[in-house]
Design an enzyme around this catalytic site. Structure first.
Site, mmCIF file in Angstrom:
data_model
loop_
_atom_site.group_PDB
_atom_site.id
_atom_site.type_symbol
_atom_site.label_atom_id
_atom_site.label_comp_id
_atom_site.label_asym_id
_atom_site.label_seq_id
_atom_site.Cartn_x
_atom_site.Cartn_y
_atom_site.Cartn_z
ATOM 1 N N GLU A 175 92.875 123.691 -39.176
ATOM 2 C CA GLU A 175 92.661 124.678 -40.237
ATOM 3 C C GLU A 175 91.305 125.339 -40.026
ATOM 4 O OE1 GLU A 175 94.678 125.562 -42.938
ATOM 5 O OE2 GLU A 175 93.067 127.048 -42.876
ATOM 6 N N GLY A 230 67.751 132.351 -40.960
ATOM 7 C CA GLY A 230 67.314 131.861 -42.256
ATOM 8 C C GLY A 230 67.169 130.351 -42.246
ATOM 9 N N GLY A 259 74.642 124.406 -43.302
ATOM 10 C CA GLY A 259 74.856 123.122 -43.963
ATOM 11 C C GLY A 259 76.329 123.012 -44.267
ATOM 12 N N CYS A 303 81.105 120.753 -42.967
ATOM 13 C CA CYS A 303 81.813 120.910 -41.685
ATOM 14 C C CYS A 303 80.898 121.057 -40.481
ATOM 15 C CB CYS A 303 82.751 122.103 -41.770
ATOM 16 S SG CYS A 303 83.911 121.948 -43.137
ATOM 17 N N ARG A 361 77.026 119.770 -50.196
ATOM 18 C CA ARG A 361 76.932 118.815 -49.081
ATOM 19 C C ARG A 361 76.009 119.383 -47.999
ATOM 20 N NH1 ARG A 361 83.040 117.824 -47.519
ATOM 21 N NH2 ARG A 361 83.142 119.974 -48.242
HETATM 22 C C1 UGA Z 1 83.180 126.439 -41.442
HETATM 23 C C2 UGA Z 1 83.889 127.404 -40.477
HETATM 24 O O1 UGA Z 1 83.304 128.706 -40.585
HETATM 25 C C3 UGA Z 1 85.387 127.483 -40.790
HETATM 26 O O2 UGA Z 1 86.042 128.312 -39.849
HETATM 27 C C4 UGA Z 1 85.965 126.067 -40.711
HETATM 28 O O3 UGA Z 1 87.347 126.041 -41.005
HETATM 29 C C5 UGA Z 1 85.245 125.180 -41.714
HETATM 30 O O4 UGA Z 1 83.827 125.166 -41.392
HETATM 31 C C6 UGA Z 1 85.813 123.789 -41.603
HETATM 32 O O5 UGA Z 1 85.616 123.149 -40.562
HETATM 33 O O6 UGA Z 1 86.533 123.380 -42.504
HETATM 34 P P1 UGA Z 1 82.305 126.655 -43.958
HETATM 35 O O7 UGA Z 1 81.789 125.259 -43.816
HETATM 36 O O8 UGA Z 1 83.058 127.031 -45.195
HETATM 37 O O9 UGA Z 1 83.300 127.008 -42.737
HETATM 38 O O10 UGA Z 1 81.034 127.601 -43.867
HETATM 39 P P2 UGA Z 1 80.553 128.813 -42.962
HETATM 40 O O11 UGA Z 1 80.927 130.084 -43.577
HETATM 41 O O12 UGA Z 1 80.916 128.586 -41.539
HETATM 42 O O13 UGA Z 1 78.969 128.645 -43.104
HETATM 43 C C7 UGA Z 1 78.335 127.461 -42.634
HETATM 44 C C8 UGA Z 1 76.842 127.512 -42.857
HETATM 45 O O14 UGA Z 1 76.236 128.422 -41.955
HETATM 46 C C9 UGA Z 1 76.389 127.943 -44.259
HETATM 47 O O15 UGA Z 1 75.367 127.051 -44.685
HETATM 48 C C10 UGA Z 1 75.836 129.333 -44.043
HETATM 49 O O16 UGA Z 1 74.812 129.657 -44.959
HETATM 50 C C11 UGA Z 1 75.291 129.220 -42.628
HETATM 51 N N1 UGA Z 1 75.184 130.521 -41.926
HETATM 52 C C12 UGA Z 1 76.316 131.244 -41.681
HETATM 53 C C13 UGA Z 1 73.950 130.979 -41.500
HETATM 54 O O17 UGA Z 1 72.909 130.317 -41.704
HETATM 55 N N2 UGA Z 1 73.878 132.170 -40.828
HETATM 56 C C14 UGA Z 1 74.981 132.918 -40.574
HETATM 57 O O18 UGA Z 1 74.843 133.988 -39.955
HETATM 58 C C15 UGA Z 1 76.217 132.446 -41.012
#
Ligand code: UGA
Length: 440
Positions: A152, A257, A261, A264, A334
């Protein structure tokens, strides 16, 4: 067709509601009685835009039910999705497969008719092959219980959209029958030309971990470059924009930034490394340790900047922290960078007041001694320093005059590169941004 979804966390609850939306009868199963009770009442125990509506719609339509009894699912469903968590193991970096093993073994022992078990949880490569052998050993004689892995890729905050309209479908199968059934289940997405990748177990497991490792690497890459711009000057956002115009690179996930976190990315890069080490490939994913360290150093940097702006005299200072969730549109705390930074400043003796539009309650459960406010205005009241650490739209929209009359000192750290710091400086604020060289 009746399907079951074992595990009703972010992934399972979304998947269950989405399957009901697609017309299946769905039984959601979880060992957590409280969670099941709340879901059955149409109350989502976490924040996910659009999901409460879908949940209530299909509780009302009768297509979606919840139970703590695995037996009910085993008896009624032909297809079982396994969506339980695979958290980091206590005391080491590998994935804890206790819940996946228990779900598959438990189901197999109870199933009395031919069935397909579809793994959705993120697992280390080799897990599906091992589970397949376990299913064969535990299933009742004469029964055909097949296994498939269907990772997923949903993002929190966009979970419903990502589940109903995925950007790709990956089917890890070991039999044509399993592929056929998966194609039937996902007929709606397939009819909209969603790419389908049918492959073996190993590839399907690795696609998921590789995707998260790549995303984490992309974020840490830009954050590593931001350590350079912090030293020599320059604009990390402009640099990211310029990089992003190269379609081979792309602009997304290049936001510098306080880093990544959540439940995942951090645990998945550690689990991948742990798994390849078990396979004797210690060096192969070693760079992920570096990505992890770059990511954690960003939090140190935010704390350093806070100390600096408070003249290394944090004790008793009032600090407002905007954002507690690991990212916007989520109440998930988390491994949240912002909460980690807030807790560290508190432990240094600061009085910390947090405001998050959705995650205050979860943050308070984790760190009950931190202060919590019900609005930005309340959080920043009398503040010696403001930190913006999760880029919720309402924080991105803030202008210098919105806070000027409320704070004690006009000092702000933008941990997500979302404010126009020149505008804030021009209005009399002292600003710091992750990725920008500090100049007074
Ligand atoms: C992530 C993946 O993006 C999904 O595709 C995957 O299905 C999911 O894990 C999972 O394994 O279930 P998610 O944990 O919801 O999704 O969050 P993301 O949108 O990937 O963001 C992760 C972190 O990266 C956040 O803390 C966000 O603030 C940070 N981030 C994201 C940055 O610091 N810079 C960015 O440019 C993008």
């Amino acid at each position: 067709m009746t399907v079951s979804v074992i595990g009703t966390g972010y992934l399972g609850a979304t998947h269950a509601a989405a399957m009901a939306e697609l017309g299946f009868d769905v039984i959601g199963v979880d060992t957590d009685e409280q969670k099941i009770k709340s879901l059955a009442n149409g109350d989502l125990p976490f924040y996910e835009p659009g999901l409460p509506e879908l949940l209530r719609k299909h509780i009302a339509s009768g297509r979606l039910t919840f139970t703590t009894e695995l037996e009910t699912a085993a008896e009624a469903a032909d297809v079982h999705f396994v969506a339980v968590g695979t958290p980091q193991r206590a005391g080491d970096t590998g994935a804890d497969l206790t819940y996946v093993d228990a779900a598959v073994a438990g189901l197999t022992r109870l199933i009395k008719r031919d069935a397909l078990i579809i793994g959705k949880s993120t697992v280390p490569v080799g897990t599906a092959r091992r589970l397949q052998a376990m299913v064969k050993e535990l299933s009742a004689p004469g029964l055909s219980i097949d296994l498939a892995w269907n990772p997923e890729f949903l993002r929190e905050g966009f979970a419903v959209e990502d589940t109903l309209r995925p950007d790709r479908l990956v089917f890890g199968v070991d039999s044509p029958a399993a592929e056929e059934l998966l194609r039937t289940i996902y007929a709606d997405a397939i009819s909209r030309n969603t790419p389908v990748i049918t492959t073996d177990f190993e590839t399907s497991e690795l696609v998921k971990t590789a995707a998260n490792a790549f995303l984490a690497t992309k974020i840490s890459f830009i954050n590593a470059i931001s350590e350079i711009t912090e030293t020599v000057g320059g604009s990390i956002s402009t640099l990211a924009d310029a990089l992003g115009h190269d379609v081979r690179i792309g602009r997304r996930f290049l936001n510098a930034g306080v880093g990544f976190g959540g439940g995942c990315l951090p645990k998945d890069i550690r689990a991948l490394q742990a798994r390849v080490s078990e396979l004797g490939l210690d060096r192969t994913m070693r760079f992920l340790t570096e990505m992890d360290e770059i990511n954690l150093r960003r939090r140190d940097r935010a704390v350093f900047l806070a100390d600096e702006l408070l003249d290394n005299d944090v004790v008793g200072k009032r600090i407002a922290v905007l954002g507690a969730a690991f990212k916007p549109e989520s109440d998930d705390v988390r491994d949240s960078p912002s909460l980690d930074i807030a807790a560290r400043l508190f432990n240094q003796g600061a009085e910390v007041f947090i405001y998050d539009p959705k995650a205050n309650a979860n943050a308070a459960k984790r760190f009950p001694r931190l202060g919590f406010a019900d609005s930005t205005e309340e959080a920043v009241q009398g503040a010696d320093l403001v930190l913006l650490l999760t880029e919720w739209p309402e924080f991105k929209a803030l202008g210098p005059s919105d806070l000027a009359g409320l704070v004690k000192s006009r000092k702000i750290i933008d941990g997500r590169n979302v404010l126009d710091w020149q505008e804030w400086e021009a209005a009399g604020w002292t600003t710091r941004t992750l990725g920008r060289k500090s100049v007074d």
